[in-house]
Design an enzyme around this catalytic site. Structure first.
Site, PDB file in Angstrom:
ATOM      1  CD  GLU A 190      10.170  13.734  10.777  1.00  0.00           C
ATOM      2  OE1 GLU A 190       9.075  13.187  10.998  1.00  0.00           O
ATOM      3  OE2 GLU A 190      11.089  13.187  10.135  1.00  0.00           O
ATOM      4  CE  LYS A 223      -1.579   2.949   2.957  1.00  0.00           C
ATOM      5  NZ  LYS A 223      -1.678   4.130   2.081  1.00  0.00           N
ATOM      6  N   GLY A 240       7.281   5.605   7.814  1.00  0.00           N
ATOM      7  CA  GLY A 240       6.391   6.757   7.931  1.00  0.00           C
ATOM      8  C   GLY A 240       6.627   7.469   9.245  1.00  0.00           C
ATOM      9  CB  SER A 241       4.639   9.940  11.031  1.00  0.00           C
ATOM     10  OG  SER A 241       3.407   9.257  11.133  1.00  0.00           O
ATOM     11  CB  CYS A 284      13.363  10.006   7.316  1.00  0.00           C
ATOM     12  SG  CYS A 284      14.224   8.939   6.161  1.00  0.00           S
ATOM     13  N   GLY A 294       3.597   4.708  13.033  1.00  0.00           N
ATOM     14  CA  GLY A 294       4.438   3.524  13.203  1.00  0.00           C
ATOM     15  C   GLY A 294       4.201   2.843  14.537  1.00  0.00           C
ATOM     16  CD  GLU A 346      14.252   2.246   9.521  1.00  0.00           C
ATOM     17  OE1 GLU A 346      14.466   3.403   9.904  1.00  0.00           O
ATOM     18  OE2 GLU A 346      14.918   1.273   9.906  1.00  0.00           O
TER      19      GLU A 346
HETATM   20  P1  NAD Z   1       2.493   8.641   7.666  1.00  0.00           P
HETATM   21  O1  NAD Z   1       2.846   7.943   8.932  1.00  0.00           O
HETATM   22  O2  NAD Z   1       1.415   9.648   7.687  1.00  0.00           O
HETATM   23  O3  NAD Z   1       2.046   7.565   6.554  1.00  0.00           O
HETATM   24  C1  NAD Z   1       2.884   6.506   6.173  1.00  0.00           C
HETATM   25  C2  NAD Z   1       2.029   5.401   5.567  1.00  0.00           C
HETATM   26  O4  NAD Z   1       1.183   4.850   6.590  1.00  0.00           O
HETATM   27  C3  NAD Z   1       1.091   5.881   4.454  1.00  0.00           C
HETATM   28  O5  NAD Z   1       1.025   4.909   3.435  1.00  0.00           O
HETATM   29  C4  NAD Z   1      -0.235   5.996   5.177  1.00  0.00           C
HETATM   30  O6  NAD Z   1      -1.353   5.893   4.318  1.00  0.00           O
HETATM   31  C5  NAD Z   1      -0.152   4.805   6.115  1.00  0.00           C
HETATM   32  N1  NAD Z   1      -1.055   4.869   7.266  1.00  0.00           N
HETATM   33  C6  NAD Z   1      -1.573   5.979   7.857  1.00  0.00           C
HETATM   34  N2  NAD Z   1      -2.396   5.622   8.871  1.00  0.00           N
HETATM   35  C7  NAD Z   1      -2.383   4.269   8.935  1.00  0.00           C
HETATM   36  C8  NAD Z   1      -3.015   3.321   9.770  1.00  0.00           C
HETATM   37  N3  NAD Z   1      -3.836   3.689  10.759  1.00  0.00           N
HETATM   38  N4  NAD Z   1      -2.777   2.009   9.563  1.00  0.00           N
HETATM   39  C9  NAD Z   1      -1.939   1.608   8.576  1.00  0.00           C
HETATM   40  N5  NAD Z   1      -1.317   2.468   7.734  1.00  0.00           N
HETATM   41  C10 NAD Z   1      -1.532   3.780   7.915  1.00  0.00           C
HETATM   42  O7  NAD Z   1       3.848   9.242   7.085  1.00  0.00           O
HETATM   43  P2  NAD Z   1       4.050  10.170   5.795  1.00  0.00           P
HETATM   44  O8  NAD Z   1       3.494  11.519   6.100  1.00  0.00           O
HETATM   45  O9  NAD Z   1       3.588   9.454   4.565  1.00  0.00           O
HETATM   46  O10 NAD Z   1       5.653  10.228   5.697  1.00  0.00           O
HETATM   47  C11 NAD Z   1       6.422  11.144   6.408  1.00  0.00           C
HETATM   48  C12 NAD Z   1       7.102  10.466   7.584  1.00  0.00           C
HETATM   49  O11 NAD Z   1       7.847   9.339   7.122  1.00  0.00           O
HETATM   50  C13 NAD Z   1       8.104  11.357   8.287  1.00  0.00           C
HETATM   51  O12 NAD Z   1       7.963  11.229   9.681  1.00  0.00           O
HETATM   52  C14 NAD Z   1       9.458  10.796   7.845  1.00  0.00           C
HETATM   53  O13 NAD Z   1      10.519  11.042   8.726  1.00  0.00           O
HETATM   54  C15 NAD Z   1       9.136   9.350   7.737  1.00  0.00           C
HETATM   55  N6  NAD Z   1      10.112   8.648   6.885  1.00  0.00           N
HETATM   56  C16 NAD Z   1      11.002   7.802   7.474  1.00  0.00           C
HETATM   57  C17 NAD Z   1      11.955   7.135   6.703  1.00  0.00           C
HETATM   58  C18 NAD Z   1      12.923   6.183   7.342  1.00  0.00           C
HETATM   59  O14 NAD Z   1      13.433   5.320   6.640  1.00  0.00           O
HETATM   60  N7  NAD Z   1      13.198   6.282   8.632  1.00  0.00           N
HETATM   61  C19 NAD Z   1      11.992   7.343   5.327  1.00  0.00           C
HETATM   62  C20 NAD Z   1      11.070   8.213   4.757  1.00  0.00           C
HETATM   63  C21 NAD Z   1      10.126   8.851   5.547  1.00  0.00           C
END
Ligand code: NAD
Length: 480
Positions: free
Chosen positions: A379, A172, A225-226, A281, A230, A247
């Protein structure tokens, strides 16, 4: 208008609804209408992956090599076109986007080779005549949930190892940037992936993501993601007995000490803090500067920032593309306002006018900050960096570690002893010396510590720790 479907069990299928994918450089440019899966369709994808696992888990390393190698070749051959699509949907500049696609192609090539290198180990038994062998087996169905800031590289660095080690996949992508993953999945399908081995379900996290995380038929989840999302996903994976890997965010420090080469430091910070619109990130969001170089460094950085061109991601000469969407733009501006209220002095950070409707924001540098301020603890995920002035290296190291995050950390110094001390004592998964905190190799492990990461590293041969499970066999040859 182009319609883009989900991919389930080897077929392209319409979603329950669709969602428009907009270009953040030009909101009048609609890339396409992308399918939005519902709970039932996500369950279909998981069931298809489960059925396909029976055969794919027993496929030969050569079959897996061929699939990944072919996909990698196509990605590399199409990198200019796919880079254009990526820049259009996410907003990083065209050269950055083409670079990201190239990296995705190399990742597929690397993991093609890994399929041949899985190997195993044996140890002499402590019991006479017995042999002990450790082998690796695939986990099963892997759910992959990815963020919007690397629309093809992150899906690539999760899909490629999952398939290389014999797992099947339900992915997804982030709802803001489905097009790059859609193309990637099509490439893998056309490269010969059997039905059900790779499945794409696009849509909202609260619907599709939740269905993946809650399913008893998913064996493992790899999430990027965030932190908030996470941690919630991790708790659900634990409750349903899944292996998981998270991550998450960063608040990455870049330390500049008195003996640093000023030009090297400024370039590392311009790149680390502001390229890719600061939406990495691993972005350098805290610049921790010792007092002997502070004023010279800030002046040089500001002069360099003035020369950065903010604009359309696809235009020649753009250094910084748009912010990804309105919500992120508002978040960036909110944090700039918070920094001001806390006593920071803000340079830049204003909206940039353009001939198209887009989310253009000038990079912002906040000076006169302290480690305790919110702007240095949370962040932002935009082109916003702070400067924290410190007395000496030891205070710089303490400030660098004074954070809940631990993804990447950098130091600019000409002293081998300071660089060595920093490498050993900074609390981060990745350390950079005289180079930006962002920007890594595709064949080396990637990941962090503390609040930034949970579980084994991604990428490089270390990826096998997550995507395989170890079996220990004791073999008694019997009487001879
Ligand atoms: P996000 O957490 O909003 O979303 C990430 C993913 O999770 C998306 O596909 C989203 O649709 C999904 N998601 C959201 N709610 C969910 C739920 N309840 N259940 C399952 N899946 C769900 O993050 P974002 O805004 O897309 O990305 C930005 C964040 O990602 C920043 O915090 C950034 O630091 C982090 N990031 C980390 C790395 C790393 O490798 N450490 C790399 C890139 C981005």
């Amino acid at each position: 208008m182009n319609q883009f479907d989900n991919y389930i069990d080897g077929e392209w299928v319409r979603g329950a609804t669709t969602s428009a994918n907009l270009n953040p450089s030009n909101l009048d440019d609609v890339i396409g209408e992308f399918a939005q899966a519902d709970d039932a369709q996500t369950r279909d994808a998981i069931a298809a992956a489960r059925r396909a696992f029976a055969r794919w888990s027993l496929s030969t390393p050569q079959q897996r090599f061929d699939l990944l190698d072919q996909a990698g070749s196509v990605i590399l051959a199409r990198k200019a076109e796919l880079g254009r699509l990526l820049a259009r949907e996410e907003g990083k500049t065209l050269p950055e986007a083409i670079g990201e696609v190239g990296r995705a192609g190399q990742i597929f090539k690397f993991f093609a080779g890994e399929a041949l290198r899985i190997g195993g180990e044996s140890v002499p038994s402590v019991r006479p005549g017995m042999t002990v062998e450790m082998t690796r087996e695939p986990l099963g169905v892997i759910g992959l949930i990815t963020p919007w800031n690397f629309p093809i590289a992150i899906p690539a660095w999760k899909i490629a190892p999952a398939l290389a080690y014999g797992n099947t996949v339900v992915i997804k992508p982030a709802d803001l940037v489905p097009a790059s993953t859609w193309e990637l999945v099509k490439i893998i399908a056309e490269a010969g992936a059997p039905a059900g081995v790779i499945n794409l379900v696009m849509g909202r996290g609260s619907v599709v993501g939740e269905a993946i995380v809650n399913s008893p038929d998913v064996d493992a989840v790899s999430f990027t993601g965030s932190v908030a999302t996470g941690r919630a996903i991790g708790a659900k994976c634990f409750a349903t007995g899944k292996k998981f890997q998270l991550e998450m965010g960063g608040k990455n420090p870049m330390v500049i000490v008195d003996d640093a080469d000023l030009d090297v430091a400024v370039e590392a910070c311009i790149n680390g803090a502001f390229f890719s619109t600061g939406q990495r990130c691993t972005a350098s969001s805290r610049l921790i500067v010792t007092e002997g170089i502070h004023d010279r460094f800030v002046d040089a950085l500001k002069a360099r920032m003035k020369a950065l061109k903010v604009g359309d991601a696809l235009a020649d000469g753009t250094h910084i593309g748009p912010v990804v969407d309105d919500r992120q733009l508002q978040q960036d501006e909110r944090y700039i306002a918070v920094a001001r209220e806390e006593g920071g002095e803000v340079f830049g950070g204003e909206r940039v006018e353009a001939s198209t409707r887009g989310y253009f924001l000038a990079p912002a540098l906040v000076t006169n900050t302290t480690a305790a301020m919110r702007i240095n603890r949370e962040e932002v995920f935009g082109p916003v960096a702070t400067v924290i002035k410190v007395k000496d290296y030891h205070e710089a190291l303490a400030v660098a570690n004074d954070t809940e995050f631990g993804l990447s950390a950098g130091i600019c110094t000409t002293s081998l002893s300071l660089a060595s001390h920093f490498r050993r004592h900074v609390q981060a998964g990745m350390v950079m010396v005289n180079t930006a905190t962002a920007g890594v190799d595709y064949h080396a492990p990637f990941g962090g510590r503390k609040g930034s990461s949970y579980g084994p590293r991604e990428q490089g041969s270390y990826a096998r720790e997550f995507y395989t499970t170890v079996k220990t066999s004791y073999i008694n040859p019997g009487a001879v």
